[in-house]
Design a protein around this motif. Structure first.
Motif, PDB file in Angstrom:
ATOM      1  N   UNK A   1       0.845  -1.187   0.000  1.00 28.20           N
ATOM      2  CA  UNK A   1       0.000   0.000   0.000  1.00 28.20           C
ATOM      3  C   UNK A   1       0.883   1.241   0.000  1.00 28.20           C
ATOM      4  N   UNK A   2       1.896   1.199   0.865  1.00 28.35           N
ATOM      5  CA  UNK A   2       2.860   2.303   0.901  1.00 28.35           C
ATOM      6  C   UNK A   2       4.259   1.740   1.071  1.00 28.35           C
ATOM      7  N   UNK A   3       5.231   2.492   0.581  1.00 26.44           N
ATOM      8  CA  UNK A   3       6.625   2.052   0.621  1.00 26.44           C
ATOM      9  C   UNK A   3       7.474   3.155   1.243  1.00 26.44           C
ATOM     10  N   UNK A   4       8.377   2.767   2.142  1.00 23.28           N
ATOM     11  CA  UNK A   4       9.388   3.706   2.617  1.00 23.28           C
ATOM     12  C   UNK A   4      10.710   3.297   1.994  1.00 23.28           C
ATOM     13  N   UNK A   5      11.279   4.179   1.179  1.00 24.16           N
ATOM     14  CA  UNK A   5      12.587   3.894   0.576  1.00 24.16           C
ATOM     15  C   UNK A   5      13.655   4.373   1.537  1.00 24.16           C
ATOM     16  N   UNK A   6      14.562   3.462   1.889  1.00 26.04           N
ATOM     17  CA  UNK A   6      15.601   3.808   2.866  1.00 26.04           C
ATOM     18  C   UNK A   6      16.984   3.799   2.234  1.00 26.04           C
ATOM     19  N   UNK A   7      17.739   4.866   2.527  1.00 24.93           N
ATOM     20  CA  UNK A   7      19.161   4.919   2.181  1.00 24.93           C
ATOM     21  C   UNK A   7      19.921   5.355   3.420  1.00 24.93           C
ATOM     22  N   UNK A   8      21.035   4.721   3.716  1.00 26.63           N
ATOM     23  CA  UNK A   8      21.942   5.156   4.785  1.00 26.63           C
ATOM     24  C   UNK A   8      21.235   5.417   6.121  1.00 26.63           C
ATOM     25  N   UNK A   9      20.328   4.560   6.504  1.00 23.07           N
ATOM     26  CA  UNK A   9      19.683   4.696   7.803  1.00 23.07           C
ATOM     27  C   UNK A   9      18.564   5.722   7.862  1.00 23.07           C
ATOM     28  N   UNK A  10      18.236   6.324   6.720  1.00 30.30           N
ATOM     29  CA  UNK A  10      17.157   7.314   6.684  1.00 30.30           C
ATOM     30  C   UNK A  10      16.072   6.908   5.705  1.00 30.30           C
ATOM     31  N   UNK A  11      14.857   7.416   5.942  1.00 27.66           N
ATOM     32  CA  UNK A  11      13.807   7.222   4.954  1.00 27.66           C
ATOM     33  C   UNK A  11      13.925   8.354   3.940  1.00 27.66           C
ATOM     34  N   UNK A  12      14.210   7.996   2.692  1.00 27.22           N
ATOM     35  CA  UNK A  12      14.392   9.002   1.651  1.00 27.22           C
ATOM     36  C   UNK A  12      13.046   9.476   1.119  1.00 27.22           C
ATOM     37  N   UNK A  13      12.085   8.577   1.023  1.00 29.60           N
ATOM     38  CA  UNK A  13      10.742   8.947   0.572  1.00 29.60           C
ATOM     39  C   UNK A  13       9.750   7.903   1.048  1.00 29.60           C
ATOM     40  N   UNK A  14       8.599   8.377   1.518  1.00 32.48           N
ATOM     41  CA  UNK A  14       7.540   7.468   1.961  1.00 32.48           C
ATOM     42  C   UNK A  14       6.304   7.793   1.145  1.00 32.48           C
ATOM     43  N   UNK A  15       5.881   6.867   0.300  1.00 34.92           N
ATOM     44  CA  UNK A  15       4.773   7.170  -0.601  1.00 34.92           C
ATOM     45  C   UNK A  15       4.115   5.894  -1.094  1.00 34.92           C
ATOM     46  N   UNK A  16       3.021   6.057  -1.846  1.00 36.16           N
ATOM     47  CA  UNK A  16       2.380   4.905  -2.465  1.00 36.16           C
ATOM     48  C   UNK A  16       3.264   4.441  -3.628  1.00 36.16           C
TER      49      UNK A  16
END
Lengths: 274, 366
Positions: free
Chosen positions: B208-223
């Motif tokens: 439903x939603x995805x959190x893209x993570x780079x280097x220990x951070x969420x870069x974008x959280x979206x559908x």
């Protein structure tokens, strides 16, 4: 090119003869119908075995030995479980030196261990009996127990433990329901091997035994009487067979433990492909 | 059929976790809603698995708090959390059979034997393993192990089911089948699922939603749709699917329009939503997906923006053909994907062609 394998075959042949020929003398003379240990053989007899049953000091020493071996095997395995589990699962300061010290009796000359224990015990005013022998035997059995158990604990997939916690079990339940059953072959192997080591051990028992002689110490004391020699041969034969059975069983369980672990590891490797 | 609601199930508040000098999770904030299929997507070492282990309680945050179903989890051990985890290795207990594995979590709850048997059968039916009750663990295939792991976790009726790369051990065909099954299963049981994966396709198809993570951070959280069509940065855009990049200059930003100098595409006026992350005028990257570019086969075909290029490579996939096209003013060859409809020919390497695009298909990235 053909010469090399032949030399090698001869070497292996001689090696095996020197190693096992003396042991083969045990069954030969145990069944020989003569009080003198010498060829030619006279005839077949079971008298030496039957005679053993009436030696009361022998019976007592067998009882002592069994008590020592059982208690030493159980204690050394229990302590081994604690040490191996701690080493396999946790990091603590001084872990490496502590584990090395626990393994040290493996390479220490037994006579040194025996003499030093004797001095300490005498200084402390402890009277020598089966329990002092048990103490010494636990010390020398521990490295074997730890070596077997450490590989059993190390081979266990840590996720299994976490899965159990995740499903609501506490640490105690996890230990008894998951960890213990999975290292059980290792535990049985450790019990059998410690038992065998303790049963055959002479040097430490000789120093610490006091008046409660163990079987090997009894055998040694009998060697002074030539007439008792065939009986000793018979006894030695029984012990040889018993040791072989125990070691084979111990090895079976050790391999079973390794096999159980290896199926798990392959699975995890599959999972790691990503 | 359960639908995700707006009420929060897992709240991650400024959570950080370091291992030695490595900050595995670096001040992450996120809210996962009740009943949603949520994915943590990122390359290996981005901290996604650590975040999952923080939620399950196997790791404790150095900073920040995790709240599950309104309850602060700071002092709560894994065995008391309303979460269950499906391990990457599945962690099936090797000395127990299927039934004993699945029933493992129920046995301590004082549930009666009949009740346990009934629930176990119900779960095995749910994961399509009915009749496998007495099968020993070693005799199970990879896919069956995974189903057992799912049943074992779901029987606990967790508020949140955590899945750590659950499909990575399976072969491609089985993986695709399990993706659909997992999604269907989540809809049936209506439990919040949190999936950790490095596979963008898997995340896109299931979540439903995805959190893209780079280097220990969420870069974008979206559908999934938003993430694919409106990625915020060049890094996210190239991690999810294929994206062509053109160096450009943002000239003017107004409330209604964006004016961009987009290399060989010329001066383009765009809508504000074509810039997902607000940027100041200056150098920017302009992105366009391969399927948004069209090969103009005949002179009759027209497009809003047209450029010419030379085909440097073709890859024929049956339903699609992927072209690499060299266009003056763009450093790297541009990828163009074309559907192989009836009568459409496949261009040869070295052919010169016109490429067309619409201005609404461009995205401005930081």
């Amino acid at each position: 090119m053909r010469g090399a394998p032949r030399t090698f075959t001869i070497f292996v042949g001689l090696y095996l003869v020197f190693l096992y020929a003396p042991v083969l003398l045990l069954p030969i003379f145990a069944f020989n119908d003569s009080a003198i240990i010498a060829f030619p053989l006279r005839g077949f007899t079971l008298d030496w075995f039957i005679g053993l049953a009436s030696e009361t000091t022998l019976i007592v020493s067998v009882q002592n030995s069994l008590l020592v071996a059982i208690v030493a095997a159980v204690l050394s395995t229990c302590l081994g479980v604690l040490a191996s589990r701690a080493s396999a699962r946790f990091d603590y300061p001084g872990k490496k030196p502590i584990m090395s010290f626990l393994m040290l009796p493996l390479v220490l000359p037994e006579i040194i261990v025996g003499v030093s224990l004797l001095i300490v015990l005498v200084q402390l005013g402890v009277s020598l009996n089966v329990w002092t022998v048990i103490l010494g035997h636990v010390l020398i059995c521990m490295p074997f127990s730890i070596a077997i158990l450490l590989s059993a604990f190390n081979n266990m997939d840590r996720n299994l433990e976490e899965a159990s916690l995740d499903l609501g079990a506490n640490r105690r339940e996890t230990f008894f329901k998951i960890i213990l059953p999975l290292v059980m072959p290792g535990i049985i192997s450790s019990l059998l091997i410690s038992f065998t080591i303790s049963l055959d051990e002479f040097i430490i028992a000789f120093f610490l035994t006091g008046t409660d002689t163990t079987l090997p110490v009894y055998i040694w004391s009998q060697l002074r009487f030539p007439s008792k020699l065939p009986g000793v041969m018979a006894l030695g034969f029984i012990m040889l067979i018993l040791s072989l059975i125990l070691l084979t069983a111990g090895e079976y369980f050790r391999k079973k433990s390794a096999r159980l672990a290896s199926t798990e590891t392959t699975l995890n490797k599959d999972a790691d492909h990503g | 059929m359960a639908k995700s609601t707006e009420s929060p199930m897992v709240e991650i508040n400024a959570v950080s976790k370091s291992f030695g000098d490595v900050r595995a999770v670096d001040g992450v904030d996120a809210v996962i809603r009740e009943g949603e299929f949520f994915s943590l997507l990122g390359p290996s070492g981005c901290g996604k698995t650590t975040l999952l282990r923080l939620i399950s309680g196997f790791e404790h945050p150095d900073d920040g708090h995790i709240v599950i179903a309104g309850q602060n989890m700071d002092q709560v051990e894994p065995n008391h959390r309303p979460t269950n985890l499906v391990f990457q290795s599945y962690a099936i207990f090797p000395h127990l059979n299927v039934e004993e594995n699945v029933a493992y979590g129920l046995k301590r709850n004082g549930v009666s034997k009949d009740e346990i048997a009934e629930q176990v059968n119900e779960m095995l039916t749910l994961v399509d393993l009915s009749g496998y009750n007495k099968r020993p663990a070693y005799a199970l295939s990879g896919g069956q192990r995974q189903r057992v792991a799912l049943a074992r976790a779901l029987i606990m009726k967790p508020k949140v089911l955590l899945l750590d790369e659950p499909l990575s051990a399976l072969d491609r065909k089985l993986r695709e089948q399990m993706q659909i099954e997992l999604r269907g299963l989540q809809r049936t049981v209506g439990i919040t699922f949190i999936l950790v994966t490095h596979d963008q396709e898997e995340a896109l198809t299931m979540s439903d939603r995805i959190a893209v993570m780079f280097d220990g951070n969420i870069a974008q959280l979206a559908t999934p749709q938003e993430l694919y069509s409106r990625p915020k940065t060049r890094r996210i855009a190239s991690f999810i699917g294929v994206m062509n990049f053109v160096e450009g200059t943002l000239r003017k930003v107004t409330a209604k329009t964006l004016e961009v100098e987009a290399g060989p595409f010329g001066k383009v006026t765009m809508a504000p939503d074509q810039m997902p992350a607000p940027l100041e005028p200056g150098a920017v990257t302009v992105g366009i997906r391969p399927e948004m570019l069209t090969v103009l086969f005949s002179a009759k075909e027209k497009a809003e923006i047209e450029v010419t290029g030379v085909i440097t490579n073709t890859a024929y996939f049956g339903d699609m053909t992927y072209y690499s096209v060299q266009i003056d003013g763009i450093d790297e060859d541009v990828t163009v994907s074309m559907r192989n409809t009836a009568g459409r020919r496949v261009l040869a390497v070295g052919e010169e062609t016109r490429i067309g695009l619409g201005r609404e298909s461009l995205i401005i990235l930081s």
